[in-house]
Design a protein around this motif. Structure first.
Motif, PDB file in Angstrom:
ATOM      1  N   VAL A  59       0.446 -39.538 -17.587  1.00  0.00           N
ATOM      2  CA  VAL A  59      -0.198 -38.234 -17.789  1.00  0.00           C
ATOM      3  C   VAL A  59      -1.014 -38.258 -19.070  1.00  0.00           C
ATOM      4  N   LYS A  60      -2.232 -37.769 -18.984  1.00  0.00           N
ATOM      5  CA  LYS A  60      -3.062 -37.660 -20.191  1.00  0.00           C
ATOM      6  C   LYS A  60      -3.882 -36.379 -20.124  1.00  0.00           C
ATOM      7  N   ALA A  61      -4.234 -35.861 -21.281  1.00  0.00           N
ATOM      8  CA  ALA A  61      -5.021 -34.630 -21.370  1.00  0.00           C
ATOM      9  C   ALA A  61      -6.265 -34.883 -22.218  1.00  0.00           C
ATOM     10  N   THR A  62      -7.408 -34.391 -21.762  1.00  0.00           N
ATOM     11  CA  THR A  62      -8.665 -34.569 -22.498  1.00  0.00           C
ATOM     12  C   THR A  62      -9.430 -33.248 -22.547  1.00  0.00           C
ATOM     13  N   ASP A  63     -10.220 -33.104 -23.594  1.00  0.00           N
ATOM     14  CA  ASP A  63     -11.055 -31.911 -23.717  1.00  0.00           C
ATOM     15  C   ASP A  63     -12.252 -32.040 -22.786  1.00  0.00           C
ATOM     16  N   ASN A  64     -12.498 -30.998 -22.002  1.00  0.00           N
ATOM     17  CA  ASN A  64     -13.614 -31.032 -21.061  1.00  0.00           C
ATOM     18  C   ASN A  64     -14.469 -29.764 -21.189  1.00  0.00           C
ATOM     19  N   THR A  65     -14.487 -29.227 -22.389  1.00  0.00           N
ATOM     20  CA  THR A  65     -15.253 -28.004 -22.630  1.00  0.00           C
ATOM     21  C   THR A  65     -16.755 -28.304 -22.577  1.00  0.00           C
ATOM     22  N   PHE A  92      -3.175 -37.024 -13.726  1.00  0.00           N
ATOM     23  CA  PHE A  92      -2.001 -37.776 -13.294  1.00  0.00           C
ATOM     24  C   PHE A  92      -2.468 -39.084 -12.660  1.00  0.00           C
ATOM     25  N   THR A  93      -1.926 -40.210 -13.104  1.00  0.00           N
ATOM     26  CA  THR A  93      -2.192 -41.510 -12.491  1.00  0.00           C
ATOM     27  C   THR A  93      -0.892 -42.065 -11.938  1.00  0.00           C
ATOM     28  N   ASN A  94      -0.931 -42.465 -10.676  1.00  0.00           N
ATOM     29  CA  ASN A  94       0.263 -42.962 -10.000  1.00  0.00           C
ATOM     30  C   ASN A  94       0.523 -44.415 -10.378  1.00  0.00           C
ATOM     31  N   GLY A  95       1.615 -44.646 -11.099  1.00  0.00           N
ATOM     32  CA  GLY A  95       1.996 -46.008 -11.472  1.00  0.00           C
ATOM     33  C   GLY A  95       3.351 -46.389 -10.926  1.00  0.00           C
ATOM     34  N   GLY A  96       3.770 -45.723  -9.844  1.00  0.00           N
ATOM     35  CA  GLY A  96       5.113 -45.935  -9.303  1.00  0.00           C
ATOM     36  C   GLY A  96       5.245 -47.064  -8.305  1.00  0.00           C
ATOM     37  N   GLY A  97       4.131 -47.716  -7.954  1.00  0.00           N
ATOM     38  CA  GLY A  97       4.210 -48.808  -6.998  1.00  0.00           C
ATOM     39  C   GLY A  97       4.296 -48.357  -5.550  1.00  0.00           C
ATOM     40  N   ARG A  98       4.047 -47.084  -5.282  1.00  0.00           N
ATOM     41  CA  ARG A  98       4.081 -46.557  -3.915  1.00  0.00           C
ATOM     42  C   ARG A  98       3.169 -45.348  -3.841  1.00  0.00           C
ATOM     43  N   ASP A  99       2.730 -45.001  -2.632  1.00  0.00           N
ATOM     44  CA  ASP A  99       1.982 -43.772  -2.446  1.00  0.00           C
ATOM     45  C   ASP A  99       2.955 -42.598  -2.516  1.00  0.00           C
ATOM     46  N   CYS A 100       2.484 -41.477  -3.032  1.00  0.00           N
ATOM     47  CA  CYS A 100       3.353 -40.302  -3.129  1.00  0.00           C
ATOM     48  C   CYS A 100       2.502 -39.048  -2.991  1.00  0.00           C
ATOM     49  N   VAL A 101       3.162 -37.907  -2.976  1.00  0.00           N
ATOM     50  CA  VAL A 101       2.484 -36.641  -2.710  1.00  0.00           C
ATOM     51  C   VAL A 101       2.600 -35.702  -3.906  1.00  0.00           C
ATOM     52  N   LEU A 102       1.478 -35.086  -4.269  1.00  0.00           N
ATOM     53  CA  LEU A 102       1.436 -34.004  -5.260  1.00  0.00           C
ATOM     54  C   LEU A 102       0.870 -32.775  -4.568  1.00  0.00           C
ATOM     55  N   SER A 103       1.526 -31.659  -4.738  1.00  0.00           N
ATOM     56  CA  SER A 103       1.062 -30.441  -4.081  1.00  0.00           C
ATOM     57  C   SER A 103       1.436 -29.225  -4.908  1.00  0.00           C
ATOM     58  N   GLY A 104       0.494 -28.306  -5.055  1.00  0.00           N
ATOM     59  CA  GLY A 104       0.784 -27.065  -5.764  1.00  0.00           C
ATOM     60  C   GLY A 104       0.287 -27.076  -7.193  1.00  0.00           C
ATOM     61  N   TYR A 105       1.033 -26.403  -8.042  1.00  0.00           N
ATOM     62  CA  TYR A 105       0.666 -26.250  -9.447  1.00  0.00           C
ATOM     63  C   TYR A 105       1.657 -26.980 -10.348  1.00  0.00           C
ATOM     64  N   ALA A 106       1.134 -27.571 -11.384  1.00  0.00           N
ATOM     65  CA  ALA A 106       1.997 -28.141 -12.416  1.00  0.00           C
ATOM     66  C   ALA A 106       2.392 -27.033 -13.391  1.00  0.00           C
ATOM     67  N   GLY A 107       3.511 -27.232 -14.033  1.00  0.00           N
ATOM     68  CA  GLY A 107       3.900 -26.310 -15.092  1.00  0.00           C
ATOM     69  C   GLY A 107       3.160 -26.653 -16.379  1.00  0.00           C
ATOM     70  N   VAL A 108       2.620 -25.654 -17.062  1.00  0.00           N
ATOM     71  CA  VAL A 108       1.847 -25.881 -18.289  1.00  0.00           C
ATOM     72  C   VAL A 108       2.348 -24.934 -19.379  1.00  0.00           C
ATOM     73  N   ASP A 109       2.762 -25.500 -20.491  1.00  0.00           N
ATOM     74  CA  ASP A 109       3.209 -24.710 -21.642  1.00  0.00           C
ATOM     75  C   ASP A 109       2.506 -25.207 -22.897  1.00  0.00           C
ATOM     76  N   LEU A 110       1.978 -24.273 -23.651  1.00  0.00           N
ATOM     77  CA  LEU A 110       1.379 -24.606 -24.944  1.00  0.00           C
ATOM     78  C   LEU A 110       2.380 -24.279 -26.048  1.00  0.00           C
ATOM     79  N   LYS A 111       2.558 -25.252 -26.922  1.00  0.00           N
ATOM     80  CA  LYS A 111       3.375 -25.010 -28.108  1.00  0.00           C
ATOM     81  C   LYS A 111       2.460 -24.444 -29.187  1.00  0.00           C
ATOM     82  N   THR A 112       2.810 -23.275 -29.719  1.00  0.00           N
ATOM     83  CA  THR A 112       1.946 -22.638 -30.708  1.00  0.00           C
ATOM     84  C   THR A 112       2.771 -22.195 -31.924  1.00  0.00           C
ATOM     85  N   SER A 113       2.054 -21.763 -32.932  1.00  0.00           N
ATOM     86  CA  SER A 113       2.716 -21.272 -34.147  1.00  0.00           C
ATOM     87  C   SER A 113       3.461 -19.968 -33.890  1.00  0.00           C
TER      88      SER A 113
END
Length: 230
Positions: free
Chosen positions: A102-108, A121-142
């Motif tokens: 998993v990596k995050a980049t600025d795309n503004t 997301f890059t699949n490095g598990g050695g097999r095909d797999c399925v992603l569906s729906g929404y990922a959970g996203v949390d920002l850590k802030t002050s």
């Protein structure tokens, strides 16, 4: 008178010969039955006299063993083939957190009303797999943890090939208030249907504007979306 004596003697001789023949047949039958008994017994054990291994005398036991072995082998073979077939035809499993890079980049983009971060997301598990729906996203802030809201777009089922990548977008408001705002210290992403998260550096703007607390200003698009969360 002499002729009658001869006739009687001849009849007596014939009767004696007939009786002797009957006795002889009986003895022969007894001897035949007696000699056949060992051969019959040997069919269930060691070959009898005159029989060799594999001869009809020992074939009954060998044939029964072969049939039992064939039946057992056939059953085990069918079970193994059925299990293999079921595995090949089974559905693809979901992508696990430990299989994903998993990596995050600025795309503004200049001119956009808000900022954009793309999570890949890059699949490095050695097999095909399925992603569906929404990922959970949390920002850590002050000011604490800020959870992103979903954009509401329809999510698609993504088959992620081994070595393949897919991304989604996170949008957030730019702090142009002139104040210090809320400082972002990190990003936590949880793949869909998973409980294990990945902590990343936040690549976007350093601060978010202070809100009135009516809702999260950060939104996340579904897996496969890009740019402004879709």
């Amino acid at each position: 008178m002499r002729a009658n004596k001869i006739t009687v003697a001849a009849l007596a001789l014939a009767a004696g010969l007939s009786l002797a023949a009957c006795q002889s047949d009986g003895d022969a039958t007894d001897r035949s039955d007696s000699s056949a008994a060992p051969a019959t017994t040997s069919s269930h054990g060691d070959p009898g006299p005159g029989a060799t291994k594999g001869s009809p005398a020992s074939g009954g036991s060998a044939q029964g063993t072969a049939q039992a072995s064939a039946g057992k082998g056939s059953g085990e073979g069918q079970g193994a083939n059925a299990g293999t077939g079921s595995g090949k035809e089974g559905k693809l499993g979901k992508c696990r957190t430990d299989e994903l890079q998993v990596k995050a980049t600025d795309n503004t983009i200049d001119g956009d009303p808000g900022g954009t971060v793309v999570v890949e997301f890059t699949n490095g598990g050695g097999r095909d797999c399925v992603l569906s729906g929404y990922a959970g996203v949390d920002l850590k802030t002050s000011a604490g943890t800020l959870s992103a809201k979903r954009t509401g777009q329809q999510a698609s089922r993504i088959v992620l090939k081994d070595g393949g990548s897919v991304a989604f977008g996170i949008t957030y408001p730019i702090n142009d208030s002139g104040g210090s705002g809320v400082r972002v210290t990190g990003l936590v992403v949880t793949p869909p249907d998973e409980t294990k998260s990945v902590s990343l550096d936040w690549p976007g703007a350093a601060t978010l504007p202070v809100t009135d607390g009516s809702g999260s200003p950060v939104k996340a698009g579904p897996i496969g979306s890009a740019g402004q969360g879709g």
